[in-house]
Design an enzyme around this catalytic site. Structure first.
Site, PDB file in Angstrom:
ATOM      1  N   LYS B  79       0.848  -1.200   0.000  1.00 34.78           N
ATOM      2  CA  LYS B  79       0.000   0.000   0.000  1.00 34.78           C
ATOM      3  C   LYS B  79       0.879   1.244   0.000  1.00 34.78           C
ATOM      4  O   LYS B  79       1.918   1.273   0.678  1.00 34.78           O
ATOM      5  CB  LYS B  79      -0.902  -0.024   1.237  1.00 34.78           C
ATOM      6  CG  LYS B  79      -1.956   1.087   1.263  1.00 34.78           C
ATOM      7  CD  LYS B  79      -2.854   0.964   2.496  1.00 34.78           C
ATOM      8  CE  LYS B  79      -3.923   2.041   2.526  1.00 34.78           C
ATOM      9  NZ  LYS B  79      -4.792   1.917   3.721  1.00 34.78           N
ATOM     10  N   SER B 154      -9.713   1.997   2.809  1.00 32.69           N
ATOM     11  CA  SER B 154      -8.825   2.719   1.931  1.00 32.69           C
ATOM     12  C   SER B 154      -7.799   1.825   1.219  1.00 32.69           C
ATOM     13  O   SER B 154      -7.222   2.252   0.231  1.00 32.69           O
ATOM     14  CB  SER B 154      -8.078   3.793   2.724  1.00 32.69           C
ATOM     15  OG  SER B 154      -7.225   3.200   3.694  1.00 32.69           O
ATOM     16  N   SER B 178     -10.009  -0.215   7.028  1.00 32.34           N
ATOM     17  CA  SER B 178      -9.389  -0.077   5.708  1.00 32.34           C
ATOM     18  C   SER B 178      -8.679  -1.317   5.166  1.00 32.34           C
ATOM     19  O   SER B 178      -8.255  -1.314   4.008  1.00 32.34           O
ATOM     20  CB  SER B 178      -8.399   1.090   5.715  1.00 32.34           C
ATOM     21  OG  SER B 178      -9.084   2.308   5.664  1.00 32.34           O
TER      22      SER B 178
END
Lengths: 96, 485
Positions: B79, B154, B178
């Site tokens: 990420k 996210s 997330s």
């Protein structure tokens, strides 16, 4: 609690170092007002005598040996700086 | 069949038996990305040249003791809020568009020791603020199961990349759901570890008292391997916990006979879709057949979770994001004539709307005259929410419910209405507030879209969470379903 005003939104934007034009101020006044109203549902809770939780772990004063270590080399520190001069970070005028 | 349809432990066997080379695993990743990422748009940055070079080096080490480690040579996606040395790290924000970190996050150092190979950096909501990955400044990631729907957020890029088979596994981060919510939406396995289990050093801070890094994988076993590698005390993060890390893969071997499950009535009630409710009830039947028992319980303060979270997380964010000032790194506005303008113009031009909204909310909640009414009140509510979990987990081994109230929603459906978007995280947020571990595993489909089962455990008891997740996975076939791209 009354609705948040445009002036309050401008004041908060100023504290947060954000710039807002008239359209943005209106949009944020409405949206922040809605969110703050929603957050006020917490007023239903009786929190008399309830201690605040800042952190879930029972950690207090994490200590380490105070040993001298080498700092970062200057060229690495400046690698991502938007503007540099003579090995220093350059910024616009601070004192008029 | 793709190589990445195999578990990590199987890929490791292939390497060990010299049936597959590390460079072929890396080829497979970039091949899949070139075939599918035009549609999915999970990756922001690829590190192809370095990955291929590392793979060639590792190919020369097959047969050495180093190569006996299961993660050796495994391609991974990261990420884009986890800093990677000399590999652009943007947080999907214009303000960090050209940021080139000078150090590795602790989790990256640990992965380098394991000899995983970083394939690239994955899209996300800007600074991890969002539930759909629509808040990225660069691109909208799409759900591999239906390209018109969001992958969740996210960590939407991480979940979508794993679901699409572009990489076998990925790292995400979870502040209010997330990791678990995108894992549920994309039909993969996502674990938010106990707060303090994994070092946050090098994770760009959003809400420091809630953020945790965790693995997104295709199977529970893969997840256990990856968490094992990244867990543990770190002197660079004083909130990382000095608690022994057990062997998570060993923990999978146990069964769930006699296990006591709590099912909060608030997690199956109002606001939760019939499909999600039914999928959880079916999952409970599966676990009952395996010898577990369940009872309905109450987490009475659940409905205050979202309000508590948005006040606390935004307050912490407003402080954490003060560092983006255009001086030392990141974007600097070319339109400023003095320092005050430099700050304001840099931040106004560099941050997207959702980030600005949360900075504003947080600044308001912390400002003079409002601190006690909002910030302190939310911290007290957090105490009550945490106590709900402590009380239930004193009597039960795990808590089970849906990960999300509905399957993935349409792109554009909720982006204009922040409160509707926030409500989507109602079942994941309380877990972060309490600091306990939670996993999402695939447990059904609705309209062709995956649903997730959330299993929540006691502080530092990821082992039990994994054991339950694994037992459920082995008794069902949901994790073997793959999206058709």
């Amino acid at each position: 609690m009354p609705d948040i005003s445009k002036e309050q939104v401008q004041h908060v934007a100023d504290l947060a170092r954000l710039e807002m034009n008239e359209t943005e101020t209106e949009k944020f006044t409405k949206q922040l007002g809605d969110i703050i109203h929603f957050a006020e549902s917490l007023n239903e809770l009786d929190t008399t005598g309830v201690p605040p939780t800042t952190h879930v772990l029972e950690i207090r004063n994490v200590m380490r040996e105070d040993t001298v270590e080498k700092g970062l080399p200057r060229e690495l520190v400046l690698k991502n700086a938007p503007d540099t001069q003579d090995g220093m970070i350059r910024v616009p005028t601070i004192v008029e | 069949m793709s190589l990445f349809d195999h578990k990590i432990s199987e890929l490791h066997e292939f390497l060990h038996n010299k049936e597959v080379k590390v460079s072929e695993l890396v080829d497979e990743a970039y091949q899949k990305i070139s075939e599918t990422d035009d549609k999915v748009k999970a990756f922001l940055t690829l590190d192809e040249e370095r990955a291929r070079k590392t793979a060639a080096e590792l190919d020369g080490k097959i047969g050495s003791p180093e190569a006996e480690n299961v993660l050796f040579g495994m391609p991974i996606g990261i990420k884009d809020n986890i800093v990677t040395k000399d590999l652009r790290t943007t947080c999907a924000s214009k303000i960090l568009e050209n940021f080139d970190p000078i150090y590795d996050a602790t989790v990256m150092e640990k992965l380098h020791k394991e000899k995983t190979i970083t394939i690239g950096k994955l899209n996300m909501d800007e600074f991890a603020m969002g539930s759909s990955t629509e808040n990225s400044a660069f691109q909208i990631t799409r759900n591999p199961w239906n390209l018109d729907t969001v992958p969740g957020g996210s960590s939407g890029g991480s979940a979508a990349a794993v679901a699409a088979g572009e990489v076998p596994f990925a790292l995400g981060s979870d502040t209010g759901g997330s990791i678990r919510q995108p894992a549920a939406f994309c039909g993969v396995v996502g674990m938010k570890p106990t707060y303090g289990r994994v070092s946050r050093f090098g994770l760009v801070a959003f809400a420091s008292s809630l953020d945790q890094i965790g693995p997104i994988t295709r199977t529970v076993e893969d997840n256990a391997y990856l968490l094992q590698a990244i867990s543990g005390l770190d002197r660079h993060d004083s909130t990382s916990a000095d608690v022994e890390v057990p062997n998570y893969v060993e923990a999978l071997k146990g069964d769930v006979k006699g296990l006591k499950i709590a099912v909060p009535k608030e997690y199956l009630g109002e606001g939760v879709s019939e499909e999600a409710r039914q999928a959880v009830l079916n999952a409970l039947k599966v676990l009952e057949k395996l010898g577990a028992t369940w009872e309905e319980v109450s987490l009475p303060h659940s409905k205050y979770g979202v309000a508590t979270y948005y006040l606390l997380a935004s307050s912490e964010a407003s402080s954490n994001l003060a560092r983006f000032d255009g001086v030392r790194y990141g974007y600097r506005s070319p339109n400023a004539t003095n320092l005050e303008e430099l700050y304001k113009k840099t931040r106004s031009e560099g941050f997207g709307d959702e980030v600005k909204r949360r900075i504003m909310l947080g600044t308001f909640a912390l400002s003079a005259g409002y601190y006690d009414a909002y910030y302190k009140k939310a911290q007290q509510a957090r105490t009550l929410i945490k106590k709900d979990f402590d009380d239930v987990l004193e009597k039960y081994d795990v808590i089970i419910g849906p990960t999300t109230p509905t399957p993935a929603f349409k792109i554009g459906e909720k982006i204009e209405d922040p409160l509707t978007m926030y409500a989507n995280d109602i079942l994941t947020i309380p877990v972060n507030l309490a600091g306990v571990p939670g996993i999402s595993v695939p447990c059904g489909f609705a309209g062709g879209l995956p649903l997730g089962l959330q299993i929540i455990g006691k502080h530092f008891d990821e082992s039990t969470v994994y054991r339950v997740a694994h037992a459920f996975e082995q008794a069902t076939d949901f994790h073997n379903q793959k999206p058709q791209l």
